[in-house]
Scaffold this active site. Structure first.
Site, mmCIF file in Angstrom:
data_model
loop_
_atom_site.group_PDB
_atom_site.id
_atom_site.type_symbol
_atom_site.label_atom_id
_atom_site.label_comp_id
_atom_site.label_asym_id
_atom_site.label_seq_id
_atom_site.Cartn_x
_atom_site.Cartn_y
_atom_site.Cartn_z
ATOM 1 N N HIS A 143 0.816 -1.215 0.000
ATOM 2 C CA HIS A 143 0.000 0.000 0.000
ATOM 3 C C HIS A 143 0.852 1.269 0.000
ATOM 4 O O HIS A 143 0.325 2.372 0.014
ATOM 5 C CB HIS A 143 -0.922 -0.019 1.239
ATOM 6 C CG HIS A 143 -2.076 0.913 1.160
ATOM 7 N ND1 HIS A 143 -2.252 1.964 2.043
ATOM 8 C CD2 HIS A 143 -3.143 0.965 0.304
ATOM 9 C CE1 HIS A 143 -3.356 2.618 1.748
ATOM 10 N NE2 HIS A 143 -3.922 2.035 0.692
ATOM 11 N N LYS A 162 3.275 4.400 -1.192
ATOM 12 C CA LYS A 162 3.406 5.270 -2.364
ATOM 13 C C LYS A 162 4.701 6.047 -2.200
ATOM 14 O O LYS A 162 4.751 7.057 -1.491
ATOM 15 C CB LYS A 162 2.233 6.243 -2.496
ATOM 16 C CG LYS A 162 0.893 5.562 -2.784
ATOM 17 C CD LYS A 162 0.138 5.235 -1.525
ATOM 18 C CE LYS A 162 -1.235 4.660 -1.854
ATOM 19 N NZ LYS A 162 -1.939 4.209 -0.636
ATOM 20 N N ASP A 205 0.763 19.715 18.183
ATOM 21 C CA ASP A 205 1.364 20.963 18.640
ATOM 22 C C ASP A 205 1.870 21.791 17.457
ATOM 23 O O ASP A 205 1.221 21.842 16.422
ATOM 24 C CB ASP A 205 2.440 20.680 19.692
ATOM 25 C CG ASP A 205 1.825 20.147 20.989
ATOM 26 O OD1 ASP A 205 0.603 20.331 21.185
ATOM 27 O OD2 ASP A 205 2.549 19.539 21.790
ATOM 28 N N HIS A 261 -9.076 11.027 1.089
ATOM 29 C CA HIS A 261 -8.144 9.914 0.937
ATOM 30 C C HIS A 261 -6.850 10.162 1.714
ATOM 31 O O HIS A 261 -5.938 9.344 1.685
ATOM 32 C CB HIS A 261 -7.827 9.702 -0.553
ATOM 33 C CG HIS A 261 -7.198 8.384 -0.861
ATOM 34 N ND1 HIS A 261 -5.868 8.248 -1.199
ATOM 35 C CD2 HIS A 261 -7.721 7.134 -0.872
ATOM 36 C CE1 HIS A 261 -5.593 6.985 -1.426
ATOM 37 N NE2 HIS A 261 -6.701 6.282 -1.239
ATOM 38 N N ASP A 305 17.215 9.519 -8.359
ATOM 39 C CA ASP A 305 18.656 9.785 -8.278
ATOM 40 C C ASP A 305 19.167 9.870 -6.843
ATOM 41 O O ASP A 305 20.213 10.482 -6.589
ATOM 42 C CB ASP A 305 19.007 11.086 -9.013
ATOM 43 C CG ASP A 305 18.918 10.939 -10.523
ATOM 44 O OD1 ASP A 305 18.874 9.793 -11.006
ATOM 45 O OD2 ASP A 305 18.875 11.971 -11.217
ATOM 46 N N LYS A 335 -3.938 10.750 4.678
ATOM 47 C CA LYS A 335 -3.449 10.051 5.866
ATOM 48 C C LYS A 335 -2.390 10.939 6.511
ATOM 49 O O LYS A 335 -1.190 10.691 6.411
ATOM 50 C CB LYS A 335 -2.838 8.694 5.515
ATOM 51 C CG LYS A 335 -3.755 7.790 4.637
ATOM 52 C CD LYS A 335 -3.405 7.906 3.195
ATOM 53 C CE LYS A 335 -4.060 6.861 2.327
ATOM 54 N NZ LYS A 335 -5.476 6.682 2.427
#
Length: 419
Positions: free
Chosen positions: A134, A136, A320, A313, A141, A315
């Site tokens: 899952h 991404k 603080d 979608h 380089d 996350k």
């Protein structure tokens, strides 16, 4: 046989997994930029790939054959043809609809394509639902990295319509890119050169950096071996340190009791705790599950917003004035108990404020506030159902990992299957 396209294991084989069980510490002196939605993300990551001189490492859960997928395909082919090493790791479920021709075109150009836990359809239905890749991540380089929740699909762009996703990623430059590069290499099965700072440690780095300087970044990840709870523990630890505010925006919210208790406890001691949940979900069950937890949190002062403009979608979270996290991990049973995930932890005031401003705009203009109820109706029934659903959802995904279909395996891809 075409060695440019391979199937990779559901989990790393035991000998490889042991060698790759690494804890990444805090790295200082980084530049971090928030990228909101595909409008910000795709141009930036595509420009980096076009400028690549040596290497592109890419992991994604979803790649579709739409305008974004075809643009990515062209960029990767052009890079491979000019001598750049290109390694692409795709999830067998999320990318299960990719055509043979699309993959073969990449492979024929010299792109190393790997498919995580692929499975043929049974009676027209995909059965490889659980234990997904899952993450991404893109590293170019070993100099610039991207990590977050945005897949390579057109539904992350506003012109997709009402179902376009609201999501976030970050661009990282600086010393932390070396850790992301090392991790991406190791997970893709490439040979890696281990340096002193990447040796296995007896004690893992704290999710809360001892220094509160700027540009601090730490990579954390979840696997089904030695790092099962690292992302969840980071949330719990950060919330336990919260003194002023905490904002969590998460698409699929159904965490364990320890995290729920820490959210509630923070609100009880006067921390301004705000949750941004899905109000227009792409998966209805996600909204129903999250709402089972609302009364528990609302009665202690947690403010809950539901984002209603389009599917959420993201996350992301902040605590603080200088702690933040962005990544691929939801706060639900699949992400916390089964999927392979990766987040970055960030200690940086400017980034924290940028993320806070973005989420504040979201909650102010496009969310509805969930009111606290003095005496929720049918509270005993809801408590009983919530308890049962919670434990089924928390433990069922992990049990599926025992199924024979998910034993680790590494096998070459037969080119004839794509002809």
């Amino acid at each position: 046989m075409n060695s440019a396209v391979e199937h990779i294991a559901t989990d790393q084989p035991p000998d490889e997994a042991k060698a790759r069980d690494l804890d990444y510490g805090w790295q200082s002196g980084n530049q971090i930029e928030l990228l909101e939605n595909g409008e910000a993300y795709f141009p930036r990551v595509f420009d980096a790939m076009r400028a690549a001189q040596r290497e592109i490492l890419l992991e994604t859960f979803i790649l579709f054959e739409d305008k974004v997928g075809h643009e990515l395909q062209g960029i990767l082919i052009e890079a491979a043809q000019r001598g750049v090493k290109v390694v692409v790791s795709l999830d067998g479920f999320g990318c299960g609809e990719l055509s043979a021709a699309f993959l073969k075109t990449l492979a024929d150009a010299g792109v190393m394509v790997q498919m995580f836990d692929p499975a043929s359809k049974t009676l027209g239905i995909r059965t490889n639902w659980f234990r997904r890749l899952h993450r991404k991540i893109v590293v170019v380089d070993a100099e610039v990295a991207f990590i977050g929740g945005i897949n390579f699909s057109a539904d992350h762009l506003g012109d997709f319509g009402p179902e376009a996703k609201q999501d976030y990623s970050v661009q990282v430059t600086g010393p932390a890119v070396a850790d992301l590069h090392h991790f991406a290499l190791a997970q893709s099965g490439r040979q890696v050169r281990t340096r002193r700072g990447w040796r296995r440690r007896q004690q893992r780095p704290s999710p809360w950096a001892t220094d509160s300087g700027e540009g601090l970044v730490r990579l954390i990840y979840r696997d089904n071996l030695q790092h099962r709870d690292d992302i969840e523990e980071a949330y719990i630890y950060a919330l336990s340190k919260a003194k002023k505010r905490a904002v969590i925006a998460n698409a699929y919210f159904f965490p364990g009791y320890r995290l729920l208790r820490e959210i509630r406890n923070a609100a009880r001691r006067g921390v301004q705790v705000q949750l941004i949940m899905q109000g227009q979900p792409d998966v209805l069950l996600a909204k129903l599950a999250a709402r089972m937890l609302y009364d528990y949190l609302l009665k202690d002062g947690v403010v809950i917003h539901e984002y209603c403009q389009r599917p959420l979608h993201g996350k992301v979270a902040l605590v603080d004035d200088d702690w933040s996290t962005v990544g691929s991990s939801n706060l639900d049973p699949l992400s916390l108990a089964l999927n392979l995930e990766a987040n970055v932890l960030i200690r940086d005031r400017a980034f924290n404020q940028q993320l806070y401003d973005s989420l504040a705009t979201l909650s102010k203009n496009h969310c509805q506030v969930i009111p606290a109820k003095d005496k929720p109706r049918l509270w005993l029934w809801r408590l009983t159902v919530g308890f049962l659903v919670f434990h089924v959802m928390r433990h069922f995904p992990a049990l599926t990992g025992w199924l024979p279909a998910h034993k680790p395996r590494l096998k070459p891809f037969e080119s004839q299957a794509h002809d």
